[in-house]
Scaffold this active site. Structure first.
Site, PDB file in Angstrom:
ATOM      1  N   ARG A 114     106.206  82.586  87.332  1.00  0.00           N
ATOM      2  CA  ARG A 114     107.309  81.851  87.953  1.00  0.00           C
ATOM      3  C   ARG A 114     108.167  82.742  88.833  1.00  0.00           C
ATOM      4  O   ARG A 114     108.760  82.290  89.799  1.00  0.00           O
ATOM      5  CB  ARG A 114     108.178  81.206  86.861  1.00  0.00           C
ATOM      6  CG  ARG A 114     107.550  79.995  86.233  1.00  0.00           C
ATOM      7  CD  ARG A 114     108.451  79.374  85.182  1.00  0.00           C
ATOM      8  NE  ARG A 114     108.654  80.264  84.035  1.00  0.00           N
ATOM      9  CZ  ARG A 114     109.318  79.931  82.944  1.00  0.00           C
ATOM     10  NH1 ARG A 114     109.868  78.738  82.845  1.00  0.00           N
ATOM     11  NH2 ARG A 114     109.444  80.789  81.935  1.00  0.00           N
ATOM     12  N   LYS A 167      99.529  72.349  65.148  1.00  0.00           N
ATOM     13  CA  LYS A 167      98.272  72.935  64.672  1.00  0.00           C
ATOM     14  C   LYS A 167      97.594  72.039  63.650  1.00  0.00           C
ATOM     15  O   LYS A 167      96.362  71.936  63.609  1.00  0.00           O
ATOM     16  CB  LYS A 167      98.551  74.317  64.090  1.00  0.00           C
ATOM     17  CG  LYS A 167      99.051  75.309  65.138  1.00  0.00           C
ATOM     18  CD  LYS A 167      99.585  76.590  64.523  1.00  0.00           C
ATOM     19  CE  LYS A 167     100.119  77.527  65.587  1.00  0.00           C
ATOM     20  NZ  LYS A 167     100.756  78.729  65.017  1.00  0.00           N
ATOM     21  N   GLU A 207     111.734  83.470  67.719  1.00  0.00           N
ATOM     22  CA  GLU A 207     112.425  83.373  69.000  1.00  0.00           C
ATOM     23  C   GLU A 207     113.930  83.297  68.766  1.00  0.00           C
ATOM     24  O   GLU A 207     114.409  83.082  67.648  1.00  0.00           O
ATOM     25  CB  GLU A 207     111.960  82.114  69.745  1.00  0.00           C
ATOM     26  CG  GLU A 207     110.475  82.073  70.044  1.00  0.00           C
ATOM     27  CD  GLU A 207     110.048  83.079  71.098  1.00  0.00           C
ATOM     28  OE1 GLU A 207     110.931  83.587  71.834  1.00  0.00           O
ATOM     29  OE2 GLU A 207     108.852  83.382  71.179  1.00  0.00           O
ATOM     30  N   GLY A 230     111.086  90.445  66.179  1.00  0.00           N
ATOM     31  CA  GLY A 230     110.278  89.790  67.202  1.00  0.00           C
ATOM     32  C   GLY A 230     109.338  88.734  66.674  1.00  0.00           C
ATOM     33  O   GLY A 230     108.518  88.196  67.419  1.00  0.00           O
ATOM     34  N   ILE A 266      92.622  84.555  64.066  1.00  0.00           N
ATOM     35  CA  ILE A 266      91.684  84.105  63.039  1.00  0.00           C
ATOM     36  C   ILE A 266      90.621  83.209  63.654  1.00  0.00           C
ATOM     37  O   ILE A 266      90.950  82.198  64.285  1.00  0.00           O
ATOM     38  CB  ILE A 266      92.424  83.319  61.934  1.00  0.00           C
ATOM     39  CG1 ILE A 266      93.526  84.182  61.316  1.00  0.00           C
ATOM     40  CG2 ILE A 266      91.445  82.860  60.860  1.00  0.00           C
ATOM     41  CD1 ILE A 266      94.398  83.431  60.329  1.00  0.00           C
ATOM     42  N   LYS A 309      98.780  74.935  71.872  1.00  0.00           N
ATOM     43  CA  LYS A 309      98.667  73.960  70.789  1.00  0.00           C
ATOM     44  C   LYS A 309      99.516  72.724  71.033  1.00  0.00           C
ATOM     45  O   LYS A 309      99.145  71.618  70.653  1.00  0.00           O
ATOM     46  CB  LYS A 309      99.019  74.588  69.445  1.00  0.00           C
ATOM     47  CG  LYS A 309     100.477  74.972  69.233  1.00  0.00           C
ATOM     48  CD  LYS A 309     100.699  76.408  69.465  1.00  0.00           C
ATOM     49  CE  LYS A 309     102.123  76.863  69.214  1.00  0.00           C
ATOM     50  NZ  LYS A 309     102.288  78.293  69.544  1.00  0.00           N
ATOM     51  N   GLY A 322     101.220  87.057  67.843  1.00  0.00           N
ATOM     52  CA  GLY A 322     101.332  88.367  68.477  1.00  0.00           C
ATOM     53  C   GLY A 322     100.438  88.474  69.691  1.00  0.00           C
ATOM     54  O   GLY A 322      99.437  87.762  69.814  1.00  0.00           O
ATOM     55  N   GLU A 373      90.386  78.409  70.943  1.00  0.00           N
ATOM     56  CA  GLU A 373      90.442  79.125  69.663  1.00  0.00           C
ATOM     57  C   GLU A 373      91.830  79.685  69.385  1.00  0.00           C
ATOM     58  O   GLU A 373      92.303  79.677  68.236  1.00  0.00           O
ATOM     59  CB  GLU A 373      89.423  80.266  69.656  1.00  0.00           C
ATOM     60  CG  GLU A 373      89.350  81.043  68.353  1.00  0.00           C
ATOM     61  CD  GLU A 373      88.821  80.210  67.197  1.00  0.00           C
ATOM     62  OE1 GLU A 373      89.602  79.931  66.263  1.00  0.00           O
ATOM     63  OE2 GLU A 373      87.633  79.831  67.230  1.00  0.00           O
ATOM     64  N   VAL A 430     101.289  87.399  75.538  1.00  0.00           N
ATOM     65  CA  VAL A 430      99.851  87.183  75.401  1.00  0.00           C
ATOM     66  C   VAL A 430      99.141  87.398  76.732  1.00  0.00           C
ATOM     67  O   VAL A 430      98.096  88.045  76.809  1.00  0.00           O
ATOM     68  CB  VAL A 430      99.550  85.777  74.850  1.00  0.00           C
ATOM     69  CG1 VAL A 430      98.041  85.547  74.760  1.00  0.00           C
ATOM     70  CG2 VAL A 430     100.189  85.591  73.479  1.00  0.00           C
TER      71      VAL A 430
END
Length: 443
Positions: free
Chosen positions: A53, A211, A196, A193, A142, A111, A308, A135, A22
């Site tokens: 890191r 969430k 995990e 993908g 969304i 989250k 994603g 958001e 991201v």
């Protein structure tokens, strides 16, 4: 923000914490869409640093390596807006609090942190007079948090029902459409993908529960933490459960449910049977969807990609633009709304429906014995389906008779009564095995 003497507005300094999937997309968009973003904000956005890191890790060409730093604490004190994409509780919480204390607006997709300790961040942002946007923390691209927090703030939300984890939705969808067992579908999700290497957070419902806590807090103006959310994952779901659901006109989804009851607020995450007629039943693959029931607005559904790099980065950039415009033109976004302070109740107080599958002795009077237990607990039976399948008979020597397969659907009843009924039924001599117990939602 004051303009310079030549009329130009100084650039807003942006710091990004984390450069994973991201973070890389956020950096890419900040670079490739710089002019458009500046026009929307009213000032240029200057990326002043990316905290990581390890400086030696290979990065996407979109990432300017000269901006990389391991000194996140210093970076956040030099920024006007800090974008946190590290995840987890620490050091994310400490860095966000340091940024806020330094006067920076905060944008986060975290989250887990918001569900565990959101009030600390909200209070710090209020005290400092800066924005806190999130958001991207729920349902990826969304636009959901903003409508719940702003567009529906004049309405009274009664219930939120959502598919908020794309990995589990993909897994369940593959089980339904291709007949895969759970472990096969999870392995496929990992190869693509979607999951995990350790899929625990997804398949055990931790991600969805975080969430659900955020959505419940927003929808009902009440502080709901992760610890308040009842959580069940999908690890107990079998291919047999999925095929049985189809035969009864349902599909299995992992749902995050937040609802207002007469006594307070209940938040829960668990697999459920969703009727094929409900809009959530058609949500396929790794997509997310959230169905909201409000008094005035009625039924609303938000649908799209829930995970994603690019979808999540889209939500992050939306928050970044909002925070940036406030820095340039003044004003603040909405702060925490917890005025209702409703009691947060356990799942035992929820009203739901059960579908119970039983292996029972195939002889007269069995159904009446089972039905009597339901009646004793005040649970009304909506329907019963029975099949006989010698291939499903129990091991020889345990019960020499063939086994009948019962599917019992209930009317709506308190969770506590439904659970007690199932426990009582399991003790009957004529019941060889309870094959599955699933709640029915969205009916």
């Amino acid at each position: 923000m004051a303009a310079a003497t030549d009329g130009t507005v100084p650039a807003l300094r942006v710091a990004v914490l984390g450069c994973g999937v991201v973070g890389t997309e956020v950096v890419r968009l900040l670079t490739t869409q710089a002019d458009d973003l500046a026009a929307r904000v009213g000032a240029p956005l200057e990326l002043i640093g990316i905290a990581v890191r390890d400086l030696e890790v290979e990065r996407d060409p979109a990432v300017d390596r000269s901006l990389l730093t391991t000194d996140a604490e210093d970076l956040v004190t030099r920024a006007d807006i800090v974008v946190e994409l590290i995840g987890g509780i620490e050091p994310a919480r400490s860095l966000l609090l340091r940024a806020i204390a330094s006067g920076a607006a905060a944008v986060t997709a975290n989250k887990a942190l918001l569900a565990a300790d959101g009030p600390t961040l909200y209070s710090a942002a209020d005290a400092a007079g800066v924005d806190l946007y999130f958001e991207a923390a729920v349902a990826g691209a969304i636009p959901l948090v903003r409508p719940v927090r702003e567009s529906l703030t004049g309405d009274r939300i009664q219930r939120v029902l959502g598919i908020v984890n794309g990995t589990t939705n993909y897994v369940l969808d593959e089980m339904a459409t291709r007949g895969l067992e759970l472990d096969q579908a999870v392995k496929q999700a990992q190869e693509l993908g979607y999951a995990e290497a350790d899929p625990t957070a997804d398949v055990e419902g931790f991600d969805a529960a975080a969430k659900a806590a955020i959505l419940a807090s927003l929808a009902f103006h009440t502080r709901v933490s992760l610890a308040d959310v009842h959580r069940e994952g999908i690890t107990g779901i079998t291919a047999d459960d999925v095929s049985s659901a189809e035969r009864t006109g349902h599909v299995i989804k992992l749902l995050a449910i937040a609802e207002r009851t007469d006594g307070g607020v209940i938040a829960r995450v668990h697999p459920a049977l969703v009727p094929l007629s409900h809009p959530l039943a058609g949500v396929r693959g790794a997509f997310n969807a959230v169905f909201i029931e409000a008094e005035a607005a009625g039924e609303l559904m938000f649908y799209g990609r829930g995970a994603g790099g690019a979808p999540t980065a889209s939500a992050v950039l939306g928050d970044l633009v909002s925070a940036g415009r406030h820095r340039v033109h003044g004003g603040l976004g909405p702060s925490e709304s917890s005025y209702a302070a409703l009691p947060v109740l356990p799942i035992s107080g929820a009203l739901t429906r059960y579908q119970v599958r039983l292996d029972v002795a195939d002889r007269p009077g069995v159904l009446s014995q089972v039905a009597a237990v339901f009646a004793e607990h005040g649970v009304s039976i909506e329907g019963v389906r029975q099949t006989q399948d010698p291939a499903r008979s129990v091991r020889a020597g345990e019960h020499p008779e063939y086994v009948a397969w019962l599917i019992i659907s209930t009317h709506t009843a308190p969770e506590e009564a439904l659970a007690a009924t199932v426990r009582a039924v399991s003790t009957l001599d004529v019941v060889h095995r309870i094959t599955s117990v699933l709640r029915v939602e969205g009916a």
